[in-house]
Design a protein around this motif. Structure first.
Motif, PDB file in Angstrom:
ATOM      1  N   ALA A 162     -41.084 147.214 -24.283  1.00 15.48           N
ATOM      2  CA  ALA A 162     -41.751 146.718 -23.080  1.00 15.48           C
ATOM      3  C   ALA A 162     -41.289 145.322 -22.685  1.00 15.48           C
ATOM      4  CB  ALA A 162     -43.268 146.730 -23.299  1.00 15.48           C
ATOM      5  N   SER A 195     -49.538 148.364 -15.727  1.00 13.04           N
ATOM      6  CA  SER A 195     -50.182 148.633 -17.018  1.00 13.04           C
ATOM      7  C   SER A 195     -49.757 150.004 -17.539  1.00 13.04           C
ATOM      8  CB  SER A 195     -51.710 148.570 -16.878  1.00 13.04           C
ATOM      9  OG  SER A 195     -52.120 147.309 -16.392  1.00 13.04           O
ATOM     10  N   SER A 198     -46.129 149.814 -18.743  1.00 10.50           N
ATOM     11  CA  SER A 198     -45.946 149.151 -20.049  1.00 10.50           C
ATOM     12  C   SER A 198     -46.322 150.126 -21.158  1.00 10.50           C
ATOM     13  CB  SER A 198     -46.741 147.849 -20.143  1.00 10.50           C
ATOM     14  OG  SER A 198     -48.098 148.061 -20.433  1.00 10.50           O
ATOM     15  N   GLU A 199     -47.343 150.916 -20.941  1.00 13.32           N
ATOM     16  CA  GLU A 199     -47.714 151.909 -21.957  1.00 13.32           C
ATOM     17  C   GLU A 199     -46.654 152.995 -22.074  1.00 13.32           C
ATOM     18  OE1 GLU A 199     -50.363 152.108 -24.286  1.00 13.32           O
ATOM     19  OE2 GLU A 199     -50.149 150.007 -23.710  1.00 13.32           O
ATOM     20  N   ILE A 202     -43.964 151.546 -24.222  1.00 16.98           N
ATOM     21  CA  ILE A 202     -44.417 151.469 -25.619  1.00 16.98           C
ATOM     22  C   ILE A 202     -44.412 152.863 -26.245  1.00 16.98           C
ATOM     23  CG2 ILE A 202     -46.354 150.865 -27.130  1.00 16.98           C
ATOM     24  CD1 ILE A 202     -45.057 148.489 -25.778  1.00 16.98           C
ATOM     25  N   ASN A 300     -57.577 154.548 -33.503  1.00 16.09           N
ATOM     26  CA  ASN A 300     -57.525 153.492 -32.504  1.00 16.09           C
ATOM     27  C   ASN A 300     -56.246 153.568 -31.686  1.00 16.09           C
ATOM     28  OD1 ASN A 300     -56.192 152.844 -34.976  1.00 16.09           O
ATOM     29  ND2 ASN A 300     -55.942 150.753 -34.276  1.00 16.09           N
ATOM     30  N   LYS A 303     -53.748 155.600 -26.885  1.00 10.92           N
ATOM     31  CA  LYS A 303     -54.514 155.610 -25.641  1.00 10.92           C
ATOM     32  C   LYS A 303     -53.616 155.453 -24.415  1.00 10.92           C
ATOM     33  CE  LYS A 303     -58.103 153.339 -28.341  1.00 10.92           C
ATOM     34  NZ  LYS A 303     -58.770 154.546 -28.765  1.00 10.92           N
ATOM     35  N   GLN A 307     -54.068 156.299 -20.088  1.00 10.16           N
ATOM     36  CA  GLN A 307     -54.013 155.155 -19.174  1.00 10.16           C
ATOM     37  C   GLN A 307     -52.997 155.398 -18.064  1.00 10.16           C
ATOM     38  OE1 GLN A 307     -53.033 151.271 -20.824  1.00 10.16           O
ATOM     39  NE2 GLN A 307     -53.951 150.229 -19.083  1.00 10.16           N
TER      40      GLN A 307
ATOM     41  N   GLY B  16     -48.004 145.994 -25.689  1.00 10.36           N
ATOM     42  CA  GLY B  16     -47.669 146.524 -27.002  1.00 10.36           C
ATOM     43  C   GLY B  16     -48.469 145.901 -28.127  1.00 10.36           C
ATOM     44  N   ARG B  17     -48.199 146.431 -29.302  1.00  7.97           N
ATOM     45  CA  ARG B  17     -48.970 146.007 -30.485  1.00  7.97           C
ATOM     46  C   ARG B  17     -48.202 145.065 -31.396  1.00  7.97           C
ATOM     47  NH1 ARG B  17     -53.406 149.173 -31.651  1.00  7.97           N
ATOM     48  NH2 ARG B  17     -53.638 151.018 -30.325  1.00  7.97           N
ATOM     49  N   PHE B  57     -51.989 145.144 -18.166  1.00 12.74           N
ATOM     50  CA  PHE B  57     -52.757 145.174 -19.412  1.00 12.74           C
ATOM     51  C   PHE B  57     -52.671 146.581 -19.983  1.00 12.74           C
ATOM     52  CE2 PHE B  57     -54.510 141.251 -20.364  1.00 12.74           C
ATOM     53  CZ  PHE B  57     -55.090 140.627 -19.270  1.00 12.74           C
ATOM     54  N   GLY B  58     -51.746 146.769 -20.905  1.00 17.49           N
ATOM     55  CA  GLY B  58     -51.663 148.077 -21.536  1.00 17.49           C
ATOM     56  C   GLY B  58     -52.758 148.236 -22.574  1.00 17.49           C
ATOM     57  N   SER B  59     -53.191 149.465 -22.772  1.00 20.34           N
ATOM     58  CA  SER B  59     -54.254 149.728 -23.743  1.00 20.34           C
ATOM     59  C   SER B  59     -53.813 149.337 -25.152  1.00 20.34           C
ATOM     60  CB  SER B  59     -54.648 151.199 -23.694  1.00 20.34           C
ATOM     61  OG  SER B  59     -53.520 152.034 -23.867  1.00 20.34           O
ATOM     62  N   SER B  60     -52.521 149.513 -25.444  1.00 18.09           N
ATOM     63  CA  SER B  60     -52.031 149.150 -26.779  1.00 18.09           C
ATOM     64  C   SER B  60     -52.256 147.672 -27.064  1.00 18.09           C
ATOM     65  CB  SER B  60     -50.531 149.440 -26.903  1.00 18.09           C
ATOM     66  OG  SER B  60     -50.248 150.768 -26.635  1.00 18.09           O
ATOM     67  N   PHE B  61     -51.925 146.839 -26.074  1.00 15.08           N
ATOM     68  CA  PHE B  61     -52.108 145.398 -26.258  1.00 15.08           C
ATOM     69  C   PHE B  61     -53.585 145.073 -26.453  1.00 15.08           C
ATOM     70  CE2 PHE B  61     -51.511 140.931 -25.855  1.00 15.08           C
ATOM     71  CZ  PHE B  61     -52.630 140.473 -25.176  1.00 15.08           C
ATOM     72  N   GLU B  63     -56.142 146.881 -27.379  1.00 14.06           N
ATOM     73  CA  GLU B  63     -56.752 147.395 -28.606  1.00 14.06           C
ATOM     74  C   GLU B  63     -56.302 146.580 -29.821  1.00 14.06           C
ATOM     75  OE1 GLU B  63     -56.258 149.004 -31.631  1.00 14.06           O
ATOM     76  OE2 GLU B  63     -58.451 149.193 -31.749  1.00 14.06           O
ATOM     77  N   GLU B  64     -55.013 146.266 -29.846  1.00  9.21           N
ATOM     78  CA  GLU B  64     -54.507 145.504 -30.987  1.00  9.21           C
ATOM     79  C   GLU B  64     -55.043 144.079 -30.985  1.00  9.21           C
ATOM     80  OE1 GLU B  64     -52.578 147.053 -33.343  1.00  9.21           O
ATOM     81  OE2 GLU B  64     -52.967 145.236 -34.514  1.00  9.21           O
ATOM     82  N   TYR B  93     -59.646 143.379 -12.471  1.00  6.15           N
ATOM     83  CA  TYR B  93     -59.551 143.178 -13.929  1.00  6.15           C
ATOM     84  C   TYR B  93     -60.759 143.733 -14.686  1.00  6.15           C
ATOM     85  CZ  TYR B  93     -55.597 140.240 -12.826  1.00  6.15           C
ATOM     86  OH  TYR B  93     -54.384 139.790 -12.370  1.00  6.15           O
ATOM     87  N   TYR B  96     -60.272 146.418 -17.425  1.00  7.64           N
ATOM     88  CA  TYR B  96     -59.680 145.941 -18.674  1.00  7.64           C
ATOM     89  C   TYR B  96     -60.736 145.234 -19.514  1.00  7.64           C
ATOM     90  CZ  TYR B  96     -55.855 147.183 -15.705  1.00  7.64           C
ATOM     91  OH  TYR B  96     -55.063 147.893 -14.842  1.00  7.64           O
ATOM     92  N   MET B  99     -62.491 148.030 -21.100  1.00  7.17           N
ATOM     93  CA  MET B  99     -61.683 148.599 -22.194  1.00  7.17           C
ATOM     94  C   MET B  99     -61.842 147.757 -23.455  1.00  7.17           C
ATOM     95  SD  MET B  99     -58.299 149.635 -19.992  1.00  7.17           S
ATOM     96  CE  MET B  99     -57.162 150.031 -21.302  1.00  7.17           C
ATOM     97  N   TYR B 103     -63.142 149.006 -27.078  1.00  5.30           N
ATOM     98  CA  TYR B 103     -62.348 148.908 -28.306  1.00  5.30           C
ATOM     99  C   TYR B 103     -63.113 148.158 -29.390  1.00  5.30           C
ATOM    100  CZ  TYR B 103     -58.504 150.483 -25.350  1.00  5.30           C
ATOM    101  OH  TYR B 103     -57.722 151.195 -24.487  1.00  5.30           O
ATOM    102  N   GLU B 106     -65.503 150.725 -30.769  1.00  4.92           N
ATOM    103  CA  GLU B 106     -64.787 151.728 -31.574  1.00  4.92           C
ATOM    104  C   GLU B 106     -64.360 151.149 -32.911  1.00  4.92           C
ATOM    105  OE1 GLU B 106     -61.568 153.142 -29.160  1.00  4.92           O
ATOM    106  OE2 GLU B 106     -62.868 154.443 -27.942  1.00  4.92           O
ATOM    107  N   ARG B 110     -65.450 152.591 -36.530  1.00  7.04           N
ATOM    108  CA  ARG B 110     -64.462 152.991 -37.549  1.00  7.04           C
ATOM    109  C   ARG B 110     -64.739 152.271 -38.852  1.00  7.04           C
ATOM    110  NH1 ARG B 110     -60.874 152.270 -33.551  1.00  7.04           N
ATOM    111  NH2 ARG B 110     -60.012 150.370 -34.459  1.00  7.04           N
TER     112      ARG B 110
END
Lengths: 364, 117
Positions: A162, A195, A198-199, A202, A300, A303, A307, B16-17, B57-61, B63-64, B93, B96, B99, B103, B106, B110
């Motif tokens: 990304a 967004s 970017s996913e 990734i 986790n 996702k 998205q 990203g993560r 704002f990706g979900s991966s970013f 969440e991490e 926004y 996000y 989200m 997270y 969640e 967990r």
């Protein structure tokens, strides 16, 4: 052995050679588009993929060495002259195939009878940056006549993660400016699409080129991205493509929650007829878009795919097309409007977001 | 309150993560910026994390960066509620911000499941 009509071909260094083909050339379809002519388009791309990569696998060159007094012969080639229209998405996959061959072999693959290609098709491929993948970068420095002033295709980007998000955003904004020179593309459209993009990038990194899969063709671990705009209809689209293992393949191997298992069981039970190896692909895509790449060990994660679909809900007046292996999935207006299987694989995963921009509100 | 504006303090394009996903990833944001700032925050001087201004704002970013506060950094959701506030001033926004809230829930669930297992 009958030799067919000579073809001229152009390759790196702008060298033009006349060759003869031992067999009739394979003809590209008139319409290269995953919407209007999907099976013929996918079939052609499959044949092209094999043709481009078989010579790399054998370690042989596309073309025999030039010998004085002897006309070069090639076994067969694909004739692109019949193409009258090529969609942005099909053009991107075409460019990705040639780009992969270039990266794997270090040598650009030839194209045939270039001066006789349809001008509109030429323009789309020229704007996309296709000719750099076939060693014709010099062509791109020349002024080209504009065929259709209401259409624009952007030069493709390629990457492996990304890190190119800034360039992708600039691409989106440029498309917006093409449609509406007086206004910046609204954040309500740009941010959800960025967004989602970017996913997607990734996702390619995380899943597409998994070491656990036996790939039919060598890959280069990349994604390819482009966009196009239609000013007359106020439509822009962004499309990203990878040559990875595909959603149906990777998703089938993931452990799943019970809800996902039930969804897939019901979806697969509804499939009737046919013996295609891709029959269940669209069900896998739909499950992945709905539930994500959920893994019981890492709940986790995964996702990103949902998205990508949420972006269409956010921007309104748009649709999402996913082609992965042989599966086709179309999402619009909050629901799945199409789920089907094609006879041929797209050789990876293609995701396209298409948005119709609202008419500008004139100030009173 | 002190502000951490992701767009100007970190990146316009957080994504990203991990490092392999790109330079502006969630782990780097969380460990290099967010956690150090949270250590200075108190209930009377919360850290406001401003989402406005970012271009994606990706979900991966998300969440991490935020779920990871619970799973990797040992915070609880209650602790974070006392010292951190997620701010989305513009409506674009808000999804996000929601989200991030999801997270955090969640991640808490967990953690609870792991403890009872």
């Amino acid at each position: 052995m009958r030799l067919h009509r000579p073809a001229s071909l152009v390759f790196t260094g702008d060298q033009i050679r006349r060759v003869k083909s031992r067999r009739e050339p394979a003809l590209a379809p008139e319409i290269m588009c995953f919407d209007r002519n999907p099976d013929a388009t996918l079939d052609l791309l499959n044949r092209l993929r094999r043709r481009l990569l078989v010579s790399i696998r054998r370690g042989s060159s596309w073309l025999p060495d030039e010998r004085p007094g002897a006309e070069a012969q090639i076994p067969i080639y694909i004739d692109f002259r019949p193409i009258r229209f090529i969609s942005t998405a099909a053009a991107l996959v075409l460019a990705a195939e040639y780009d992969r061959a270039l990266q794997l072999s270090g040598q650009p693959s030839p194209v045939f009878d270039l001066p006789e290609w349809n001008p509109g098709v030429f323009e789309t491929l020229f704007q996309l940056g296709f000719f750099a993948t076939v060693g014709l970068a010099k062509l791109e420095e020349e002024e080209q006549a504009v065929v259709n002033e209401d259409l624009m295709t952007l030069r493709f980007l390629s990457g492996s993660n990304a890190a190119a998000m800034k360039q992708a955003d600039e691409m989106l904004l440029e498309l917006g400016r093409f449609i509406d020179p007086e206004r910046e593309l609204p954040d309500e459209i740009a941010i959800p699409l960025n967004s989602a993009l970017s996913e997607a990038m990734i996702n390619v990194k995380a899943h597409a080129y998994t070491s656990g899969h036996k790939f039919q063709f060598r890959h280069v671990r990349r994604w390819w991205l482009t966009g196009s705009a239609d000013r007359a209809n106020r439509v822009l689209s962004i499309v990203i493509y990878d040559q990875g293992a595909t959603i149906p393949v990777t998703y089938a191997h993931l452990p799943k929650h019970e809800a996902v298992k039930k969804f897939m069981k019901d979806g697969l039970a509804a499939i009737t007829g046919g013996r295609s190896p891709y029959l269940s692909d669209a069900v896998h895509i739909e499950a992945a878009m709905k539930y994500g790449n959920s893994q019981t060990e890492l709940p986790n994660r995964g996702k990103g795919l949902p998205q990508m679909q949420d972006a269409i809900d956010a921007v309104k007046n748009g649709h999402l097309l996913v082609l992965s292996r042989g599966g086709r999935y179309l999402y619009r207006d909050g629901k799945v409007v199409e789920r089907k299987t094609h006879a041929h694989s797209i050789g990876g995963t293609l995701i396209e977001w298409t948005v119709r921009l609202p008419q500008p509100v004139e100030a009173i | 309150m002190s502000d951490l504006v992701i767009a100007s303090d970190y990146s316009l394009y957080p994504a990203g993560r991990f490092d392999k996903d790109g330079p502006d990833n969630g782990t780097r944001f969380r460990t290099k910026l967010l956690v150090p700032r949270l250590r200075l925050a108190t209930p009377d001087d919360k850290l406001r994390v401003i989402l406005d201004g970012c271009r994606s704002f990706g979900s991966s970013f998300l969440e991490e960066a935020f779920g990871g506060l619970i799973t990797d950094e040992g915070y609880t959701a209650q602790q974070l509620a006392q010292i951190m506030e997620i701010v989305a001033e513009r409506p674009v926004y808000l999804p996000y911000k929601r989200m991030i809230g999801k997270y955090l829930v969640e991640a808490t669930t967990r953690g609870a499941l792991r403890q009872t297992a």
